[in-house]
Each structure stands twice: as C-alpha cells, then as structure tokens.
Motif scaffolding. Sequence first.
Motif, PDB file in Angstrom:
ATOM      1  N   LEU A 206       0.812  -1.214   0.000  1.00 56.59           N
ATOM      2  CA  LEU A 206       0.000   0.000   0.000  1.00 56.59           C
ATOM      3  C   LEU A 206       0.850   1.269   0.000  1.00 56.59           C
ATOM      4  CD1 LEU A 206      -2.805  -1.036   2.503  1.00 56.59           C
ATOM      5  CD2 LEU A 206      -3.168  -0.319   0.130  1.00 56.59           C
ATOM      6  N   GLU A 207       2.011   1.215   0.623  1.00 56.69           N
ATOM      7  CA  GLU A 207       2.833   2.418   0.740  1.00 56.69           C
ATOM      8  C   GLU A 207       3.667   2.704  -0.504  1.00 56.69           C
ATOM      9  OE1 GLU A 207       3.217   2.528   5.613  1.00 56.69           O
ATOM     10  OE2 GLU A 207       5.021   2.160   4.414  1.00 56.69           O
ATOM     11  N   PHE A 208       3.651   1.798  -1.483  1.00 60.44           N
ATOM     12  CA  PHE A 208       4.440   2.026  -2.693  1.00 60.44           C
ATOM     13  C   PHE A 208       3.594   2.162  -3.959  1.00 60.44           C
ATOM     14  CE2 PHE A 208       7.951   0.408  -0.066  1.00 60.44           C
ATOM     15  CZ  PHE A 208       8.941   1.304  -0.410  1.00 60.44           C
ATOM     16  N   VAL A 209       2.386   1.600  -3.975  1.00 61.82           N
ATOM     17  CA  VAL A 209       1.594   1.666  -5.206  1.00 61.82           C
ATOM     18  C   VAL A 209       0.944   3.036  -5.335  1.00 61.82           C
ATOM     19  CG1 VAL A 209       1.116  -0.811  -5.219  1.00 61.82           C
ATOM     20  CG2 VAL A 209      -0.496   0.730  -4.103  1.00 61.82           C
ATOM     21  N   GLU A 295      13.605   1.539   1.727  1.00 59.84           N
ATOM     22  CA  GLU A 295      12.716   1.815   2.843  1.00 59.84           C
ATOM     23  C   GLU A 295      11.549   2.684   2.380  1.00 59.84           C
ATOM     24  OE1 GLU A 295      10.899   1.230   5.486  1.00 59.84           O
ATOM     25  OE2 GLU A 295      12.806   0.723   6.454  1.00 59.84           O
ATOM     26  N   SER A 296      10.388   2.464   2.970  1.00 55.39           N
ATOM     27  CA  SER A 296       9.189   3.215   2.608  1.00 55.39           C
ATOM     28  C   SER A 296       9.393   4.718   2.850  1.00 55.39           C
ATOM     29  CB  SER A 296       8.005   2.726   3.439  1.00 55.39           C
ATOM     30  OG  SER A 296       6.944   3.654   3.407  1.00 55.39           O
ATOM     31  N   GLU A 311      15.226  11.040  -1.226  1.00 59.21           N
ATOM     32  CA  GLU A 311      16.266  10.254  -1.901  1.00 59.21           C
ATOM     33  C   GLU A 311      15.706   8.924  -2.408  1.00 59.21           C
ATOM     34  OE1 GLU A 311      20.634   8.226  -0.921  1.00 59.21           O
ATOM     35  OE2 GLU A 311      19.620   9.476   0.577  1.00 59.21           O
ATOM     36  N   VAL A 312      14.862   8.279  -1.603  1.00 60.01           N
ATOM     37  CA  VAL A 312      14.237   7.024  -2.021  1.00 60.01           C
ATOM     38  C   VAL A 312      13.350   7.252  -3.236  1.00 60.01           C
ATOM     39  CG1 VAL A 312      12.535   5.269  -1.368  1.00 60.01           C
ATOM     40  CG2 VAL A 312      14.362   5.884   0.221  1.00 60.01           C
ATOM     41  N   LEU A 313      12.613   8.359  -3.260  1.00 59.31           N
ATOM     42  CA  LEU A 313      11.769   8.668  -4.421  1.00 59.31           C
ATOM     43  C   LEU A 313      12.595   8.785  -5.690  1.00 59.31           C
ATOM     44  CD1 LEU A 313       9.324  11.325  -2.888  1.00 59.31           C
ATOM     45  CD2 LEU A 313       8.799   8.964  -3.498  1.00 59.31           C
ATOM     46  N   HIS A 314      13.769   9.384  -5.580  1.00 58.19           N
ATOM     47  CA  HIS A 314      14.657   9.487  -6.743  1.00 58.19           C
ATOM     48  C   HIS A 314      15.114   8.102  -7.211  1.00 58.19           C
ATOM     49  CE1 HIS A 314      15.430  13.839  -7.389  1.00 58.19           C
ATOM     50  NE2 HIS A 314      15.073  13.949  -6.115  1.00 58.19           N
TER      51      HIS A 314
END
Length: 571
Positions: A206-209, A295-296, A311-314
């Motif tokens: 749920l936290e990535f879609v 990590e989420s 940074e994770v979004l990138h």
Amino acid sequence: MDKIEANKTFGFEGVTAPPDVPPPTYQNTVAQEEKGTLHHSEVPVIDGRGSLNFADILKGSAANPLSTFEKKAALINAELDQFGFGRYQLCIWMLCGFGYFLDLAWAQGVGLAASAIYQEMGVPEGSQGVIFSCANAGLAVGALGFGLLVDVIGRQWAFNLTCLITSIFGLLLAAPKYNYAAICGIYFLASIGLGGNIPIDATIALEFVPQRKRMLVCLLSLWQPVGVVFASGIAYATAAKYRCATGLPSCHDVASGAACCSVSSNMGWRYNSIVLGGVTLVIFFLRFFVFHFHESPKFLLARGREAEAIEVLHKIAKFNKAPPPTLTVQHFAEIDASSSTYTNDSIAQNGNMTSIGSVIKRFFRNFRGLKGLFLNKLQFFIFCLLAVAYMGDYWSFNLAGSFLPLILLRNNVSNGQETVTDTYRQYVYIYLPGILGAVLALFSVQLPIVGRKWSLVFSAICQGLAMAMYTQVKTTAGYVGLNAFEYIMQTYFNAVLYASAPELFDTAYRGSASGTLSCLGRLAGIVAPFAGQKYLASNSSGILWLGAGGIWLSAFTMIFLPVEMRNRQMF
C-alpha cells in the motif's frame, strides 16, 4: 507563506465534492493550475472536522483534520502517482504476493503431512492437535511482534526477516526423529515468521503503489489459493507417496525386529518440509539479494528523515525509468511553517537503527507512539470494529476447518475422498476457485456506493450463508460445490479486509495496528475449536451456526465502518 497560500500551492484548498460524497470534507488535489512544477495526486485529500456522527458513519465519510505529516505524505503520494505502476511497484507486488502464498502453503503442507508424522512418532490421538495449536500460537506471536517491529526498525528489515525465519525453521522441521515435541517447537518458530507476512506485506504494498492502484493490493489474496494448490501438489508427490503402510505402529513403540513405521520408510513428510523450506528460502533470496528494496518514504517521513524519503523517491524513479521527482525538503519546510494546530507527528524520531540496544529502546518507545491510535476517537473506533471483524472471520473458518469433516461423517455424507488421488483432486476443485474471490474483491472495491465497506458486508454475509447451508448437504457434489463457494467468499472477504485495514491507519502505527488485529484474529481461531466441542458431543449442528454467527457478526460491525477509502488518499 501563510496557511491559505500554502493550501493553494500544495493542492489542499477545498472544492465541491463529487455527487456521492458530502461536502465540505473533500479537498482538491487534482492539478488545476500547478504552482511551479510540484505534482498533485488525482485522488482527493479529505480534511475533516474530527467529529463522529451517525450519518458520517453510514456514509463512510468521517475524517480527522489534516495533520502536518498527512500534508507532507500527500506530496509523496503525488510523486508516486507520477511514477505510475512501474517496474518497482510490480516487483513489490509480486514479492508481497509470495508472502501471501507462503501463509497458506505451509498450513496446507503441514496439515497434509500430519498423519504421517503422527504414525512415525506414535503420537496418541489426544496430542495430535498440539502441532496446530503451536502453529496458531506462533502465527499470533509473529503477527503482533512483526507488526510492532515494522514500525520500529522499518519496513525493509521486517520484509526480509519473516521469510528468513520461516525458511530456516521450515528446513529444520525435517530433522527430528521420534521427537514430536521438537517438531511442534520448531513449527512454532517457523510460524512466527509466517505470522508477520500478511500484515507486513499489505502495509508495504500500500505504501508504494499509486493511490489509484491501491485496489491491486486486494489481488494479493489470489496467491493464497495458489499456495494451497501448490502445497497439495508437493504433498501428493512426497508425503502421500513416500510413507509407511497405513496401520503400522511407530518403531519407537515396538520391539526391535517387529514390523513398524520407520524413519527410512516414512521420508515423504520430510521431503515435503524440505521443498516448502527451500521455496521459502528462494523467496528470501529474491527479496534480499535480487531485488533492492528501499525503505518506505512514508515511514522515513514519519520518523523525521525527510531528506532520505526524497532520496528514495529518486531511486524509485530511476528504477522505473520515470522523470525524477520535483519534491524537495523546502516544500516540507513550507508546510511546517503553515501547519495547523492539529498534528499527530509526536513519534517522529531522527536517526537510523544503529544497534540492537537502540532497536530494543525504540520497540518499547513505540508503545508510547501507539497513543495516537487509542487517544484519537476516530482511529480507536475503527480499530475496535476491525478487531471484531478479524476475530469473527478467524473464528468462523477455524470452526469449519476443525469440525466440518466430522459433521459430514456423522451425517453419512461422503466427501468423495475414497482414494488419495480423489482427495488431492478435490483440493484443486475447492481451493483453486478461491482466485475468483480475489478478482471479485478487485472489482467491487472500485464500485461507487459499494467500495470497501459494503464489499466486506456482502462477502461476510455470503460466507455465513454458505456455512449455514452445510446443514443441508446430502451429497458429495453438494459438499464439494458448497465448500468451493464458501472458500470463494472467504477469499473475497479476506482480500478486502487485509487490503483495507492498513489503509485506515496512519503510517506511524500502521504496522502495529495491522499486526495487533491479525494477532486478535489468530487468538480467536485458537479458542474457536474449544467452543465448538460441546456441540459435537451433543450431535448438534450448532457448530455450523456458531461459525456462521461469527462471520455474520463481522458483517454487522462493518456496517458501522466510518471511513470509506475508495476515493480518498491514504497517508
């Protein structure tokens, strides 16, 4: 930047609600006129009044005022929506699906191998249920423990630890000789890993879609019937084929030289455990070594690690070959400057997990963070309703699994399992159609008016009707057909429940709430067979009505679920 200007910039300024949703709770997050290059999600953000009245409960329109964290999380949602359901999301969905797969594959595999274990170990009839009691206890401990842990150490480590624990102890399950207590203890430890799978995997998916694709989390439940059929095939090729002749006593209980069930003539159940353990190890290998799980971003944001979240979004954008995100830490700072007085950000903590000691401290500190769940009126009301739904669900299908074969036998109804081949063929007939339940969930949660809430009510009512109708079964065909229908409805209900429960809680304690709910359900499943014993002794069909009553209670409580997530963002 003042509050009004910030709301315009970040897409939180209200507009007229859709016709089926009462104003003024909806806020416009559709990109009307983008200020600069900041993205907005197409899914509305709801900024509620925090009140809880009967009208809002029935409509599913209750909402709290937006917190500072939720405003920031909405910006992360917008970036994930821009990425779409890309390669990274597909990998996450598949790997989380494998967690669902393992949940029932192990239950079915060990259940089918149990008779061979009893025979070889010389287990008396009164002790044969111990292995399943240990498994249920381990599942409950795992659900609660990993649910709490996922909010402490993060999604990344918990995601991998569940499969690692299950694979290690699953492989060790084949080792004991004439030691039933050791087998029960090892299976308890393996079940701890299994228990954390569903609450953690649903949370992660749920936290990535993207927000518009959250219904795909319902489809994860199709992996459960696939797991049952897979485990049945493995057991048919191993535990059913390489086992002692029926009726032979355990070599542990007879004199040397007498005909008996020996380890060497009963290796099938061990092969079965090794194959299941090996498959689990492969899934861990895929999760840890092949796929790089980040990590989420929402977990990092909840912990005050905003730069790491961006940074994770990138990194996700690069993996998806999508344009890089436009979100910056400055956007978060502007929201901080214009934030309202309402906030639930009290558990945000800076810093990474650096030592076992810090993990333990954070684990216990997390209990303080749970106060947001129990002190917030809306969140606590939702938790109580879902607790009843989970317990009614597990109560129902554990009663059916424990007593239905005995009731059919007492009523002289053949289950059609005269041969080993017949038995395993029926597992395919009964469980494979469960995939339809997950597909039904996928479509129904998107329907206007129906959504998550009424999908839960409808599927629970149908599941209860199927259980009640077992009292009228007179033929083998009726047994198989009704069993398949009941399992379709069970999968339908669970698909919606497992996917929608984590949606309803804040990121800060989403894993803890989901794990606790799952734990309560497992505990109800442990108690249910004891409650049904007196009905069996009195030759009553009350067991079936007891099971139907449990799931109907779940249906009744879901009528009062005050939040419908079909057309609102999840934070």
